[in-house]
Motif scaffolding. Sequence first.
Motif, mmCIF file in Angstrom:
data_model
loop_
_atom_site.group_PDB
_atom_site.id
_atom_site.type_symbol
_atom_site.label_atom_id
_atom_site.label_comp_id
_atom_site.label_asym_id
_atom_site.label_seq_id
_atom_site.Cartn_x
_atom_site.Cartn_y
_atom_site.Cartn_z
ATOM 1 N N TYR A 13 15.879 25.865 3.866
ATOM 2 C CA TYR A 13 16.316 25.400 5.299
ATOM 3 C C TYR A 13 16.482 24.217 4.222
ATOM 4 N N ALA A 14 17.548 23.628 4.562
ATOM 5 C CA ALA A 14 17.551 21.446 3.689
ATOM 6 C C ALA A 14 16.117 20.903 5.136
ATOM 7 N N MET A 15 16.157 20.135 4.298
ATOM 8 C CA MET A 15 14.379 18.938 4.905
ATOM 9 C C MET A 15 14.937 18.197 4.894
ATOM 10 N N GLY A 16 14.056 16.813 5.786
ATOM 11 C CA GLY A 16 14.910 15.420 5.611
ATOM 12 C C GLY A 16 13.967 14.856 6.306
ATOM 13 N N GLY A 57 0.952 -1.368 0.430
ATOM 14 C CA GLY A 57 0.123 -0.346 0.252
ATOM 15 C C GLY A 57 0.731 1.521 0.011
ATOM 16 N N SER A 58 0.266 2.621 0.220
ATOM 17 C CA SER A 58 0.771 3.623 -0.234
ATOM 18 C C SER A 58 0.068 4.366 1.211
ATOM 19 N N LEU A 59 1.025 5.240 2.008
ATOM 20 C CA LEU A 59 0.867 6.146 2.465
ATOM 21 C C LEU A 59 1.573 7.854 1.933
ATOM 22 N N ARG A 60 0.708 8.598 2.214
ATOM 23 C CA ARG A 60 1.605 10.113 2.420
ATOM 24 C C ARG A 60 1.928 10.792 3.561
ATOM 25 N N LEU A 61 3.171 11.019 3.881
ATOM 26 C CA LEU A 61 3.166 12.074 5.269
ATOM 27 C C LEU A 61 3.387 13.232 5.359
ATOM 28 N N SER A 62 3.280 13.860 6.135
ATOM 29 C CA SER A 62 3.085 15.734 5.523
ATOM 30 C C SER A 62 4.229 16.424 6.606
ATOM 31 N N CYS A 63 4.302 17.509 6.610
ATOM 32 C CA CYS A 63 5.094 17.674 7.791
ATOM 33 C C CYS A 63 5.539 19.811 7.441
ATOM 34 N N ALA A 64 4.987 20.427 8.462
ATOM 35 C CA ALA A 64 4.166 21.391 8.032
ATOM 36 C C ALA A 64 4.936 21.907 9.574
ATOM 37 N N ALA A 65 6.155 23.329 8.716
ATOM 38 C CA ALA A 65 7.289 24.083 9.456
ATOM 39 C C ALA A 65 6.440 25.610 9.726
ATOM 40 N N ARG A 68 22.572 14.073 5.295
ATOM 41 C CA ARG A 68 21.943 12.965 5.895
ATOM 42 C C ARG A 68 22.043 11.736 7.008
ATOM 43 N N ARG A 69 23.026 12.774 7.951
ATOM 44 C CA ARG A 69 23.046 11.953 9.053
ATOM 45 C C ARG A 69 22.415 13.104 9.892
ATOM 46 N N VAL A 70 21.611 12.202 11.128
ATOM 47 C CA VAL A 70 20.858 12.190 12.211
ATOM 48 C C VAL A 70 21.152 14.187 12.678
ATOM 49 N N SER A 71 22.863 14.119 13.434
ATOM 50 C CA SER A 71 23.806 15.035 13.606
ATOM 51 C C SER A 71 23.820 16.231 12.994
ATOM 52 N N GLY A 72 23.171 16.788 11.440
ATOM 53 C CA GLY A 72 23.499 17.442 10.739
ATOM 54 C C GLY A 72 22.066 18.621 10.793
ATOM 55 N N TYR A 73 21.260 17.196 11.549
ATOM 56 C CA TYR A 73 19.673 19.083 11.474
ATOM 57 C C TYR A 73 19.150 19.409 12.666
ATOM 58 N N ALA A 74 18.848 20.198 12.947
ATOM 59 C CA ALA A 74 18.720 21.066 14.235
ATOM 60 C C ALA A 74 17.289 21.256 14.963
ATOM 61 N N TYR A 75 16.390 21.163 14.058
ATOM 62 C CA TYR A 75 14.902 20.740 13.865
ATOM 63 C C TYR A 75 14.602 19.849 14.201
ATOM 64 N N TRP A 76 13.331 19.355 15.036
ATOM 65 C CA TRP A 76 12.438 18.011 14.292
ATOM 66 C C TRP A 76 11.431 17.806 15.141
ATOM 67 N N ALA A 123 14.824 19.397 9.978
ATOM 68 C CA ALA A 123 15.162 20.859 9.042
ATOM 69 C C ALA A 123 16.669 21.578 9.483
ATOM 70 N N VAL A 124 16.776 21.547 8.863
ATOM 71 C CA VAL A 124 18.652 23.031 9.320
ATOM 72 C C VAL A 124 18.282 23.884 8.017
ATOM 73 N N GLY A 125 19.010 24.946 9.177
ATOM 74 C CA GLY A 125 19.356 26.168 8.175
ATOM 75 C C GLY A 125 20.522 25.985 7.207
#
Length: 126
Positions: A32-35, A16-24, A108-116, A98-100
């Motif tokens: 911001y780069a988004m992951g 099946g399929s799902l679509r996740l959304s992230c509102a900032a 591509r690493r957890v440590s590369g992002y500032a906001y969760w 997200a990270v500025g």
Amino acid sequence: QVQLVESGGGLVQAGGSLRLSCAASGRMFSRYAMGWFRQAPGKEREFVAAKSWSARVTYYADSVKGRFTISRDNAKNAVYLQMNSLKPEDTAVYYCAAVGENTDYVPRRVSGYAYWGQGTQVTVSS
């Protein structure tokens, strides 16, 4: 400061399929780069997909390449993860991050992002 809220998780059968959304919320979302990351029980948080602020650069984990698609709409301050052909091993809590970054560098690493975000559960049944 950026606040992230995920939605769209749920229970789906394999294939099946799902679509996740992230509102900032916050200023300069477009810069911001988004992951997307995921964490299964007893496992470390792992990279899924990410896109640069300009959308010119995109990365996927090998395990989801060809099945998942990340997209972003800077006008709506949102990023999405379309997940197709889901497998039981995709079961995890999915996090938006997200990270500025005003270049096309994409961590591509957890440590590369500032906001969760707080995460959204995806469960794929066999």
